[in-house]
Design a protein around this motif. Structure first.
Motif, PDB file in Angstrom:
ATOM      1  N   ILE A  35      59.104 100.564  83.848  1.00  0.00           N
ATOM      2  CA  ILE A  35      59.903  99.354  84.063  1.00  0.00           C
ATOM      3  C   ILE A  35      61.343  99.678  83.649  1.00  0.00           C
ATOM      4  O   ILE A  35      61.581 100.107  82.520  1.00  0.00           O
ATOM      5  CB  ILE A  35      59.375  98.186  83.228  1.00  0.00           C
ATOM      6  N   LEU A  89      55.843  91.290  87.725  1.00  0.00           N
ATOM      7  CA  LEU A  89      55.664  92.670  88.190  1.00  0.00           C
ATOM      8  C   LEU A  89      54.184  93.038  88.178  1.00  0.00           C
ATOM      9  O   LEU A  89      53.816  94.226  88.135  1.00  0.00           O
ATOM     10  CB  LEU A  89      56.440  93.638  87.290  1.00  0.00           C
ATOM     11  N   LEU A  94      52.648 100.400  87.560  1.00  0.00           N
ATOM     12  CA  LEU A  94      53.716 100.703  86.616  1.00  0.00           C
ATOM     13  C   LEU A  94      53.137 101.345  85.351  1.00  0.00           C
ATOM     14  O   LEU A  94      52.045 100.988  84.901  1.00  0.00           O
ATOM     15  CB  LEU A  94      54.479  99.423  86.261  1.00  0.00           C
ATOM     16  N   LEU A 113      53.269  91.004  83.429  1.00  0.00           N
ATOM     17  CA  LEU A 113      53.186  92.457  83.606  1.00  0.00           C
ATOM     18  C   LEU A 113      51.729  92.905  83.741  1.00  0.00           C
ATOM     19  O   LEU A 113      51.408  94.079  83.557  1.00  0.00           O
ATOM     20  CB  LEU A 113      53.835  93.173  82.419  1.00  0.00           C
ATOM     21  N   ASN A 116      48.674  96.611  85.432  1.00  0.00           N
ATOM     22  CA  ASN A 116      49.372  97.884  85.578  1.00  0.00           C
ATOM     23  C   ASN A 116      48.712  98.904  84.653  1.00  0.00           C
ATOM     24  O   ASN A 116      47.557  98.704  84.228  1.00  0.00           O
ATOM     25  CB  ASN A 116      50.854  97.712  85.253  1.00  0.00           C
TER      26      ASN A 116
END
Length: 283
Positions: A35, A89, A94, A113, A116
């Motif tokens: 990120i 996201l 990620l 988030l 990921n």
């Protein structure tokens, strides 16, 4: 909004130059890499939502946007979306740590988030983001403990850290006392409310049933130790006196002999009487 596409590679650093950006939704793509720390430069997200209104110039009067906020999907129109700062996201690839620089986005209300492969610890500085109402870090590879500083987020309504490698005590106070759904912590090694596992002083886990069983075993052990100790003390007290006191020793053995003779005579007389009675019955 650029969600649910087929974007690949890293998140472009150039996004941080969009100073008026209030909503960044790149969820459900194939983005990879870390990120960007530069996202902390998003000027609009550094300010409180009620001090900005540039979004009015972008969205037409009747246009709406579907956003996942506070754990649910809702439609937002021009009137209420102007007061929302939002980063999603989730559901990408990620990796790396969660940048602590994101904590400078003081006006951010939702940070998702989840889904990921983020690693490392949850930054303590996230506790400075006082406007956060939704924080979802689930389904990653985060480790360490949940920072106690997150209890400072008094507006937090939705929180999820399930399916990571977190351990230790769940923070208490403020909003954390209202999170009674244990599923938001599942898939970790956490303890404390609302989980059924209690915490030791150092934050380790003690299962209630194991603890009860251990206490019971300890109680039985101490009972045996106490009984044996009492027997040993009593035994050596008596024999110690008899060894060093000759008169007492003679009196003791004399008493033992008399008791033995009385028992012997009682048994012999009882046996003789029984024999006589049996003979009379037979005749």
């Amino acid at each position: 909004m650029l969600k649910s596409n087929a974007f690949v590679n890293h998140i472009p650093q150039e996004l941080s130059q969009l100073q008026y950006l209030q909503i960044l939704d790149l969820s459900s793509n194939n983005l990879s890499g870390p990120i960007p720390k530069s996202l902390s430069n998003l000027t609009a997200m550094q300010m409180l939502p009620d001090t900005i209104g540039w979004i009015h110039m972008v969205i037409a009067n009747k246009e709406t946007m579907l956003l996942s906020f506070r754990g649910r999907d809702d439609e937002y129109n021009q009137r209420n979306i102007a007061f929302l700062n939002y980063i999603d996201l989730s559901n990408n690839e990620l990796s790396g740590n969660i940048p602590e620089e994101l904590a400078s986005l003081y006006g951010l209300q939702s940070l998702n988030l989840s889904g990921n492969t983020l690693q490392g610890e949850i930054p303590n500085k996230l506790g400075r983001m006082k406007q956060l109402q939704s924080l979802d870090l689930s389904r990653n590879e985060l480790s360490g403990s949940i920072p106690a500083t997150l209890s400072n987020l008094t507006f937090l309504e939705h929180f999820n850290v399930s399916y990571n490698n977190l351990s230790g005590r769940i923070p208490s106070g403020n909003q954390f006392n209202t999170f009674n759904d244990s599923s938001i912590y599942i898939g970790n090694h956490l303890c404390g409310y609302p989980l059924s596992d209690n915490c030791t002083k150092d934050g380790g886990i003690i299962n209630e049933e194991l603890s009860a069983g251990k206490d019971e075993d300890d109680g039985m052990l101490w009972m045996y130790i106490g009984s044996l100790s009492g027997f040993a003390v009593g035994f050596w007290t008596i024999w110690g006196v008899l060894i060093f006191k000759k008169k007492w020793r003679h009196a003791y053995f004399h008493c033992v002999d008399n008791t033995y003779n009385k028992i012997y005579i009682y048994i012999a007389v009882s046996f003789a009487r029984m024999s006589i009675k049996m003979m009379s019955i037979n005749h």
